[in-house]
Scaffold this active site. Structure first.
Site, PDB file in Angstrom:
ATOM      1  N   CYS A   1      -9.317  -3.641 -10.319  1.00 23.57           N
ATOM      2  CA  CYS A   1      -8.744  -2.451  -9.674  1.00 23.57           C
ATOM      3  C   CYS A   1      -7.380  -2.685  -9.021  1.00 23.57           C
ATOM      4  O   CYS A   1      -6.865  -1.809  -8.343  1.00 23.57           O
ATOM      5  CB  CYS A   1      -9.713  -1.899  -8.639  1.00 23.57           C
ATOM      6  SG  CYS A   1     -10.103  -3.082  -7.364  1.00 23.57           S
TER       7      CYS A   1
ATOM      8  N   HIS B   1       0.817  -1.216   0.000  1.00 18.33           N
ATOM      9  CA  HIS B   1       0.000   0.000   0.000  1.00 18.33           C
ATOM     10  C   HIS B   1       0.847   1.262   0.000  1.00 18.33           C
ATOM     11  O   HIS B   1       0.485   2.279  -0.574  1.00 18.33           O
ATOM     12  CB  HIS B   1      -0.975  -0.021   1.176  1.00 18.33           C
ATOM     13  CG  HIS B   1      -2.132  -0.917   0.900  1.00 18.33           C
ATOM     14  ND1 HIS B   1      -2.232  -2.173   1.436  1.00 18.33           N
ATOM     15  CD2 HIS B   1      -3.197  -0.764   0.078  1.00 18.33           C
ATOM     16  CE1 HIS B   1      -3.327  -2.749   0.965  1.00 18.33           C
ATOM     17  NE2 HIS B   1      -3.927  -1.918   0.145  1.00 18.33           N
TER      18      HIS B   1
ATOM     19  N   ASP C   1      -4.251  -8.568  -4.079  1.00 19.66           N
ATOM     20  CA  ASP C   1      -4.459  -9.613  -3.085  1.00 19.66           C
ATOM     21  C   ASP C   1      -4.684 -10.972  -3.735  1.00 19.66           C
ATOM     22  O   ASP C   1      -4.349 -12.001  -3.158  1.00 19.66           O
ATOM     23  CB  ASP C   1      -5.652  -9.263  -2.184  1.00 19.66           C
ATOM     24  CG  ASP C   1      -5.229  -8.315  -1.071  1.00 19.66           C
ATOM     25  OD1 ASP C   1      -4.159  -8.554  -0.487  1.00 19.66           O
ATOM     26  OD2 ASP C   1      -5.940  -7.335  -0.812  1.00 19.66           O
TER      27      ASP C   1
ATOM     28  N   GLU D   1     -10.904 -11.221  -4.237  1.00 22.50           N
ATOM     29  CA  GLU D   1      -9.444 -11.171  -4.121  1.00 22.50           C
ATOM     30  C   GLU D   1      -8.857 -12.324  -3.323  1.00 22.50           C
ATOM     31  O   GLU D   1      -7.657 -12.366  -3.074  1.00 22.50           O
ATOM     32  CB  GLU D   1      -9.001  -9.816  -3.545  1.00 22.50           C
ATOM     33  CG  GLU D   1      -9.778  -9.354  -2.333  1.00 22.50           C
ATOM     34  CD  GLU D   1      -9.458  -7.903  -1.923  1.00 22.50           C
ATOM     35  OE1 GLU D   1      -8.531  -7.292  -2.480  1.00 22.50           O
ATOM     36  OE2 GLU D   1     -10.156  -7.401  -1.024  1.00 22.50           O
TER      37      GLU D   1
HETATM   38  C1  PEP Z   1      -6.199  -5.391  -4.528  1.00 26.57           C
HETATM   39  O1  PEP Z   1      -6.025  -6.189  -3.614  1.00 26.57           O
HETATM   40  O2  PEP Z   1      -5.852  -5.613  -5.694  1.00 26.57           O
HETATM   41  C2  PEP Z   1      -6.844  -4.094  -4.266  1.00 26.57           C
HETATM   42  C3  PEP Z   1      -7.296  -3.346  -5.244  1.00 26.57           C
HETATM   43  O3  PEP Z   1      -6.942  -3.685  -3.011  1.00 26.57           O
HETATM   44  P1  PEP Z   1      -5.690  -3.350  -2.077  1.00 26.57           P
HETATM   45  O4  PEP Z   1      -4.492  -3.182  -2.938  1.00 26.57           O
HETATM   46  O5  PEP Z   1      -6.061  -2.097  -1.365  1.00 26.57           O
HETATM   47  O6  PEP Z   1      -5.614  -4.511  -1.160  1.00 26.57           O
HETATM   48 MG    MG Z   2      -7.038  -5.930  -1.732  1.00 25.72          MG
END
Ligand code: PEP
Ligand code: MG
Length: 690
Positions: free
Chosen positions: A603, A293, A556, A532
């Protein structure tokens, strides 16, 4: 008074380990024992390791030992005996290998955003406040020293109270640690040095505390004695307490230093959210990978960042000069003037590279006429403007957990409501999707009740929300209320199966009823599920029947499908986005959703990487969401792609057994079909195992 001359005979001189032995022996006696160099004025208190180390007595140095007190003779004998025994060291005695680096050194890591930046190191511990240097006027120096002393007094009172409580609740044996903290706090080496720094450098007390604290810590990192080295973390603790008490006074400094490069072992996203981003030039961390993140946020903010530097943090000190080169994935500590000029960087200037907005808006049309939505992922209100700037089709993912202004502190409902309204206006008519708090895992350790054995598999995301219903309910209410003012949807993070969805929807339903009963304006929202984790992929057809849309979180999905911690650089070679198992998971999710006519937004970071985005198209994706600044490169790529060609490549990839095989196909096929769009540097490298 008793005295004796001794000579340092140990091979390594009076280094940290020998000094530790000396402290152990000297503190057994009541008498004051001092060591004095015969070749100079410097003298040291034999009961203070900091003081002994400052003697810098190498082999052969002659010292005068002086003991004064009731047991002075015994004390002198014991200490002199230790010198005679060469501190019980053999030639094999391990040596502390870490000496502070002062010449130019390069450290290799992973560049996760763009830009090359030069600046000065600001070391941050997780949870540490940002500390800046401010210029204190001559007339204010006395007041600054008093402010520091007040913080020391306050810290002492706090520690005394903690110690008393620990004694009562845990017994004396467990409270000794706070004695050590109190001793550090009272050690003139710390307090006097901070005050001297304030006076000499005209620095604010916070900065002086940080600089002196870092110096002490760097001495402690050289200590080979485990017991004493552990005292290093106690020093860190005391420094943090002092800083908290200093900043707790709420003073603000209008004149901030603008060249901070944040250096940390691991940086919590909530810590970044807390920083004054106007004064952060770059970030360099020991931990982290492309999809952590921290990296995602750095890209979102256009902040130059190199992560995965492994053992960099311990080699730095606050104030060190540094170049962060995210293009090459390296940092240079103590660059020589030649290196700085080679980089052509003006040290006083932030040289962030900003993506250029193309001015294009709306969906992308592929060569064969397929419409692809490109939405924005946003984490912080600071990124809201970028949504329109880069022509995103609304906000596909708002990672709301970064609203936590401090680790573990959730924004009250009304303040969340205000942010969601701002989000709606930033997103425009295409609307925004708020993710319920994805707390836990790497995101915010402090928000969970206690450290978990395995946070990524623990009380993260919807599990945390369902366990902390009061937090979840407040967020749901804020979303429902804000939805009355524009287009807003909600997505449930990390659902494992249909029951997670049902439980979350029940809470949403109850909150709607409550708002209606109280006559508060709200609007029902569409509810989606983040897909995910493998169990969600395998039951995607069933989940699809219970929600309005899916969001495919590929970050994820890779982590959980391949059982590879996305933030752990020790296993980054196993984090293979193009693993056939991951491609299967994406394909299965898209097919299950299509059968139920449920839209899917992809995403994860995959969506913003041009080559991967082409594969996503081949797998059937038509809706992508990404960091706004990366939208232009996707806009430059997809209009040249025929989705039939992409599908043909994907077919062969799905027949592969390993990620290496998939990557080879991608290299060969992409180069053959789109040589201008995909130079080798834009494709998975042969040796790279990203
Ligand atoms: C992901 O896991 O791809 C996602 C979009 O959420 P995050 O990266 O915040 O876990
Ligand atoms: Mg995620």
């Amino acid at each position: 008074m008793t005295e004796k001359r001794v000579r340092v005979t140990s091979r390594l001189g009076l280094h940290a380990r020998a000094a530790a032995n000396l402290v152990r022996v000297a503190t057994q006696f009541q008498s004051k024992v001092t060591l004095q160099r015969l070749d100079g004025e410097v003298q040291a208190d034999a009961k203070s390791i900091l003081s002994i180390l400052m003697l810098a007595a190498s082999r052969g140095t002659e010292l005068r030992l002086v003991a004064i007190g009731a047991d002075e003779e015994q004390a002198l004998l014991s200490v002199a005996d230790l010198f005679a025994r060469g501190f019980d060291e053999t030639d094999q005695t391990p040596v502390a290998v870490r000496t502070p680096i002062t010449t130019e050194v390069h450290f290799k890591g992973l560049g996760v955003s763009e830009g090359v930046v030069t600046g000065r190191v600001l070391r941050l511990q997780d949870g540490t406040r940002d500390v800046y240097r401010a210029e204190i006027k001559e007339a204010d120096i006395v007041r600054e020293r008093l402010r520091f002393r007040a913080a020391v007094t306050m810290s002492r009172h706090q520690l005394q109270a903690i110690k008393n409580r620990a004694e009562k609740e845990l017994g004396k044996g467990h409270a000794y640690i706070f004695d050590a903290h109190l001793l550090f706090l009272e050690d003139a080496k710390l307090t006097r040095d901070v005050e001297t720094y304030i006076v000499k450098e005209h620095a604010n007390a916070e900065w002086a505390t940080k600089v002196v604290g870092d110096r002490l810590l760097s001495i402690y990192t050289q200590i080979n004695d485990e017991y004493l080295r552990e005292r290093g973390s106690d020093i860190e603790d005391v420094i943090q307490r002092l800083l908290a008490n200093l900043t707790g006074e709420g003073r603000t400094y209008p004149k901030l230093s603008e060249d901070a490069v944040i250096v940390a072992q691991d940086l919590l996203p909530s810590t970044i959210a807390e920083l004054d981003l106007n004064h952060v030039k770059a970030v360099a961390t020991d931990a982290g990978g492309w999809t952590s993140h921290m990296s995602i946020i750095a890209r979102g903010l256009g902040l130059t960042a190199v992560v995965g530097l492994r053992d960099f943090y311990h080699n730095t000190r606050t104030g060190d000069e540094i170049i962060v080169d995210a293009e090459r994935g390296e940092v240079i500590l103590h660059p020589t003037p030649e290196t700085v000029s080679k980089y052509g960087l003006d040290p006083s200037r932030v040289s962030r590279r900003h993506a250029i907005a193309t001015g294009e808006r709306g969906p992308i049309t592929t060569k064969d006429g397929v419409k692809i939505n490109v939405r924005a992922n946003v984490e912080l209100p600071a990124e809201f403007d970028a949504v329109q700037k880069f022509g995103a089709v609304g906000v596909g993912l708002f990672r709301s957990e970064f609203l936590l202004s401090k680790p573990g502190l959730i924004l009250p409902e009304d303040e969340q409501y205000i942010v969601y309204r701002e989000l709606i206006s930033a997103a425009g008519e295409e609307g925004a999707i708020v993710r319920l708090f994805d707390i836990g895992g790497e995101i915010d350790r402090d928000a969970s009740d206690r450290p978990e054995r395995n946070p990524a598999l623990g009380l993260r995301a919807i599990r945390f929300d369902l366990r902390h219903k009061e937090i979840m309910r407040a967020q749901v209410r804020a979303i429902l209320r804000a939805a009355a003012t524009g287009s807003l949807s909600l997505v449930i993070p990390m659902v494992a199966d249909v029951s997670d969805v049902r439980m979350a929807k029940q809470v949403i339903e109850e909150e709607q009823q409550q708002l209606a009963a109280n006559g508060i304006e709200f609007s029902p929202v569409k509810v989606g599920a983040m897909i995910e984790v493998p169990s969600a992929v395998l039951t995607a057809d069933r989940i699809a029947r219970e929600v309005d849309f899916f969001e495919l979180g590929t970050n994820d999905l890779v982590q959980y499908t391949l059982a590879v911690d996305r933030g752990n650089n020790a296993v980054s070679d196993w984090f293979r986005t193009l693993h056939p198992a991951v491609l299967f998971g994406i394909q299965k999710t898209l097919q299950a959703a299509a059968a139920e006519q449920v839209p899917v937004i992809v995403c994860g970071e995959m969506a913003s990487t041009p080559a991967y985005a082409v594969l996503l198209l081949g797998l059937g994706a038509v809706d992508l969401s990404m960091t706004p600044a990366l939208i232009p490169r996707i806009r430059n790529t997809l209009p040249h792609i025929d989705t039939k060609e992409a599908r043909a490549i994907v077919e062969s990839c799905l027949n592969c057994a390993t990620a290496d095989e998939v990557e080879e196909i991608v290299r060969v096929e992409f180069r053959k079909r789109w040589p201008d769009l995909f130079p080798l540097s834009a494709l998975p490298a042969e040796t790279s195992r990203q």
